[in-house]
Motif scaffolding. Sequence first.
Motif, PDB file in Angstrom:
ATOM      1  N   ASP A  85      20.781  31.494 -13.402  1.00  0.00           N
ATOM      2  CA  ASP A  85      20.101  32.784 -13.580  1.00  0.00           C
ATOM      3  C   ASP A  85      18.602  32.684 -13.299  1.00  0.00           C
ATOM      4  OD1 ASP A  85      18.983  31.605 -15.828  1.00  0.00           O
ATOM      5  OD2 ASP A  85      20.072  32.845 -17.264  1.00  0.00           O
ATOM      6  N   GLU A  86      18.201  31.642 -12.584  1.00  0.00           N
ATOM      7  CA  GLU A  86      16.826  31.331 -12.189  1.00  0.00           C
ATOM      8  C   GLU A  86      15.984  30.794 -13.339  1.00  0.00           C
ATOM      9  OE1 GLU A  86      15.076  34.562 -10.024  1.00  0.00           O
ATOM     10  OE2 GLU A  86      16.628  34.493  -8.472  1.00  0.00           O
ATOM     11  N   GLU A  87      16.524  30.810 -14.546  1.00  0.00           N
ATOM     12  CA  GLU A  87      15.867  30.192 -15.693  1.00  0.00           C
ATOM     13  C   GLU A  87      16.712  29.033 -16.215  1.00  0.00           C
ATOM     14  OE1 GLU A  87      15.195  33.262 -18.579  1.00  0.00           O
ATOM     15  OE2 GLU A  87      14.217  34.556 -17.118  1.00  0.00           O
ATOM     16  N   ASN A  88      18.020  29.271 -16.247  1.00  0.00           N
ATOM     17  CA  ASN A  88      18.942  28.292 -16.805  1.00  0.00           C
ATOM     18  C   ASN A  88      20.124  28.062 -15.886  1.00  0.00           C
ATOM     19  OD1 ASN A  88      17.687  28.144 -19.535  1.00  0.00           O
ATOM     20  ND2 ASN A  88      18.286  30.289 -19.590  1.00  0.00           N
ATOM     21  N   LEU A  89      20.704  26.874 -16.010  1.00  0.00           N
ATOM     22  CA  LEU A  89      22.023  26.592 -15.458  1.00  0.00           C
ATOM     23  C   LEU A  89      22.959  26.591 -16.649  1.00  0.00           C
ATOM     24  CD1 LEU A  89      21.377  23.584 -13.051  1.00  0.00           C
ATOM     25  CD2 LEU A  89      21.729  25.975 -12.441  1.00  0.00           C
ATOM     26  N   LYS A  90      24.127  27.243 -16.487  1.00  0.00           N
ATOM     27  CA  LYS A  90      25.040  27.324 -17.618  1.00  0.00           C
ATOM     28  C   LYS A  90      26.475  27.284 -17.141  1.00  0.00           C
ATOM     29  CE  LYS A  90      24.082  32.199 -17.371  1.00  0.00           C
ATOM     30  NZ  LYS A  90      23.119  33.150 -17.767  1.00  0.00           N
ATOM     31  N   LEU A  91      27.334  26.723 -17.978  1.00  0.00           N
ATOM     32  CA  LEU A  91      28.766  26.740 -17.732  1.00  0.00           C
ATOM     33  C   LEU A  91      29.335  27.918 -18.502  1.00  0.00           C
ATOM     34  CD1 LEU A  91      31.124  25.044 -16.443  1.00  0.00           C
ATOM     35  CD2 LEU A  91      31.509  24.184 -18.757  1.00  0.00           C
ATOM     36  N   VAL A  92      30.032  28.801 -17.775  1.00  0.00           N
ATOM     37  CA  VAL A  92      30.625  29.995 -18.372  1.00  0.00           C
ATOM     38  C   VAL A  92      32.133  29.841 -18.289  1.00  0.00           C
ATOM     39  CG1 VAL A  92      30.806  32.507 -18.184  1.00  0.00           C
ATOM     40  CG2 VAL A  92      28.645  31.382 -17.667  1.00  0.00           C
ATOM     41  N   ASP A  93      32.847  30.175 -19.402  1.00  0.00           N
ATOM     42  CA  ASP A  93      34.301  30.031 -19.403  1.00  0.00           C
ATOM     43  C   ASP A  93      34.998  31.312 -18.977  1.00  0.00           C
ATOM     44  OD1 ASP A  93      34.395  31.786 -21.603  1.00  0.00           O
ATOM     45  OD2 ASP A  93      34.861  30.202 -23.047  1.00  0.00           O
TER      46      ASP A  93
ATOM     47  N   VAL B 235      29.125  31.473 -22.678  1.00  0.00           N
ATOM     48  CA  VAL B 235      28.355  30.316 -22.224  1.00  0.00           C
ATOM     49  C   VAL B 235      28.790  29.125 -23.058  1.00  0.00           C
ATOM     50  CG1 VAL B 235      26.065  29.310 -21.950  1.00  0.00           C
ATOM     51  CG2 VAL B 235      26.412  31.753 -21.500  1.00  0.00           C
ATOM     52  N   VAL B 236      29.408  28.140 -22.409  1.00  0.00           N
ATOM     53  CA  VAL B 236      29.927  26.954 -23.076  1.00  0.00           C
ATOM     54  C   VAL B 236      28.845  25.884 -23.164  1.00  0.00           C
ATOM     55  CG1 VAL B 236      31.690  25.139 -22.967  1.00  0.00           C
ATOM     56  CG2 VAL B 236      32.251  27.463 -22.259  1.00  0.00           C
ATOM     57  N   ILE B 237      28.092  25.718 -22.070  1.00  0.00           N
ATOM     58  CA  ILE B 237      27.044  24.692 -22.018  1.00  0.00           C
ATOM     59  C   ILE B 237      25.820  25.274 -21.331  1.00  0.00           C
ATOM     60  CG2 ILE B 237      26.382  22.413 -21.126  1.00  0.00           C
ATOM     61  CD1 ILE B 237      29.409  21.782 -20.874  1.00  0.00           C
ATOM     62  N   ASN B 238      24.650  25.068 -21.911  1.00  0.00           N
ATOM     63  CA  ASN B 238      23.378  25.291 -21.224  1.00  0.00           C
ATOM     64  C   ASN B 238      22.932  23.922 -20.743  1.00  0.00           C
ATOM     65  OD1 ASN B 238      22.551  28.131 -21.416  1.00  0.00           O
ATOM     66  ND2 ASN B 238      22.722  27.766 -23.619  1.00  0.00           N
ATOM     67  N   PHE B 239      22.814  23.765 -19.437  1.00  0.00           N
ATOM     68  CA  PHE B 239      22.494  22.457 -18.866  1.00  0.00           C
ATOM     69  C   PHE B 239      20.999  22.204 -18.830  1.00  0.00           C
ATOM     70  CE2 PHE B 239      26.460  23.642 -16.596  1.00  0.00           C
ATOM     71  CZ  PHE B 239      27.267  22.603 -17.066  1.00  0.00           C
ATOM     72  N   GLU B 240      20.656  20.939 -18.916  1.00  0.00           N
ATOM     73  CA  GLU B 240      19.293  20.507 -18.650  1.00  0.00           C
ATOM     74  C   GLU B 240      19.067  20.664 -17.154  1.00  0.00           C
ATOM     75  OE1 GLU B 240      16.877  16.318 -18.826  1.00  0.00           O
ATOM     76  OE2 GLU B 240      18.342  16.739 -20.414  1.00  0.00           O
ATOM     77  N   ARG B 241      18.024  21.358 -16.796  1.00  0.00           N
ATOM     78  CA  ARG B 241      17.749  21.596 -15.371  1.00  0.00           C
ATOM     79  C   ARG B 241      16.812  20.520 -14.841  1.00  0.00           C
ATOM     80  NH1 ARG B 241      17.490  25.989 -11.552  1.00  0.00           N
ATOM     81  NH2 ARG B 241      18.144  27.545 -13.048  1.00  0.00           N
TER      82      ARG B 241
ATOM     83  N   ILE C  18      24.638  12.964 -17.583  1.00  0.00           N
ATOM     84  CA  ILE C  18      24.985  13.543 -18.873  1.00  0.00           C
ATOM     85  C   ILE C  18      26.471  13.932 -18.762  1.00  0.00           C
ATOM     86  CG2 ILE C  18      24.548  15.395 -20.529  1.00  0.00           C
ATOM     87  CD1 ILE C  18      21.730  15.627 -19.191  1.00  0.00           C
ATOM     88  N   ILE C  19      27.277  13.593 -19.764  1.00  0.00           N
ATOM     89  CA  ILE C  19      28.700  13.913 -19.742  1.00  0.00           C
ATOM     90  C   ILE C  19      28.992  14.931 -20.836  1.00  0.00           C
ATOM     91  CG2 ILE C  19      31.030  12.985 -19.960  1.00  0.00           C
ATOM     92  CD1 ILE C  19      29.854  10.263 -19.085  1.00  0.00           C
ATOM     93  N   HIS C  20      29.706  15.996 -20.444  1.00  0.00           N
ATOM     94  CA  HIS C  20      30.064  17.074 -21.365  1.00  0.00           C
ATOM     95  C   HIS C  20      31.579  17.161 -21.474  1.00  0.00           C
ATOM     96  CE1 HIS C  20      25.963  18.787 -20.901  1.00  0.00           C
ATOM     97  NE2 HIS C  20      26.095  18.428 -19.638  1.00  0.00           N
ATOM     98  N   ASP C  21      32.089  17.397 -22.679  1.00  0.00           N
ATOM     99  CA  ASP C  21      33.511  17.678 -22.867  1.00  0.00           C
ATOM    100  C   ASP C  21      33.727  19.158 -22.588  1.00  0.00           C
ATOM    101  OD1 ASP C  21      36.134  17.656 -23.631  1.00  0.00           O
ATOM    102  OD2 ASP C  21      35.721  17.579 -25.776  1.00  0.00           O
ATOM    103  N   ILE C  22      34.738  19.476 -21.755  1.00  0.00           N
ATOM    104  CA  ILE C  22      34.977  20.897 -21.469  1.00  0.00           C
ATOM    105  C   ILE C  22      36.367  21.355 -21.918  1.00  0.00           C
ATOM    106  CG2 ILE C  22      33.302  21.125 -19.615  1.00  0.00           C
ATOM    107  CD1 ILE C  22      35.634  20.904 -17.611  1.00  0.00           C
ATOM    108  N   GLN C  23      37.113  20.546 -22.635  1.00  0.00           N
ATOM    109  CA  GLN C  23      38.418  20.973 -23.142  1.00  0.00           C
ATOM    110  C   GLN C  23      38.610  20.529 -24.550  1.00  0.00           C
ATOM    111  OE1 GLN C  23      41.569  21.778 -20.729  1.00  0.00           O
ATOM    112  NE2 GLN C  23      39.982  22.896 -19.701  1.00  0.00           N
TER     113      GLN C  23
END
Length: 168
Positions: free
Chosen positions: A119-127, A132-138, A163-168
Amino acid sequence: ASGNLLWNNAESMGGNVITGQHVDCGLIGYLQNESIIFLNMDGNVEFEIPLVSAVVEFDGYTKDCPYAAITYRNDKGTRFTTLYDREGNMLYEPVKGEMYVGNEDSIKLRKEGYLILDDEENLKLVDISGNVVINFERDKYRNDFAVADNKLFQFCVGQKKIIIHDIQ
């Protein structure tokens, strides 16, 4: 196999066929008025997606992925993205951001019901529900992602950091 003409209705499509949509999925998509119409390989209408606003990007259905992602742009230029199922139903209201292009195949992640949005400010994982599941470090240089074993690996290229994220 015989070369017989099965269907010919090119006049109604007006040259607005979505390139590549038909590959390995049996759906032909084309823009008409304020919708995307999807035909099966017999020329019959399967479903229609009414467009919310101007389409910026369409990342379509595939043989193995039942979700299509559409990024829209509103009158102010802000981009919003959402998922549609294989029947053309919007799964959630569009979320601010456009699909982030990293090294990971977006279809592989979308098969699991996720999108990475910028979104030009944040990277995020959306389910699949639009949460928003994860807000990533940019990383100021680039973020790359990979999916394996129900985990999402984030590579911060400039910082040389994983960086490793659990997504399930």
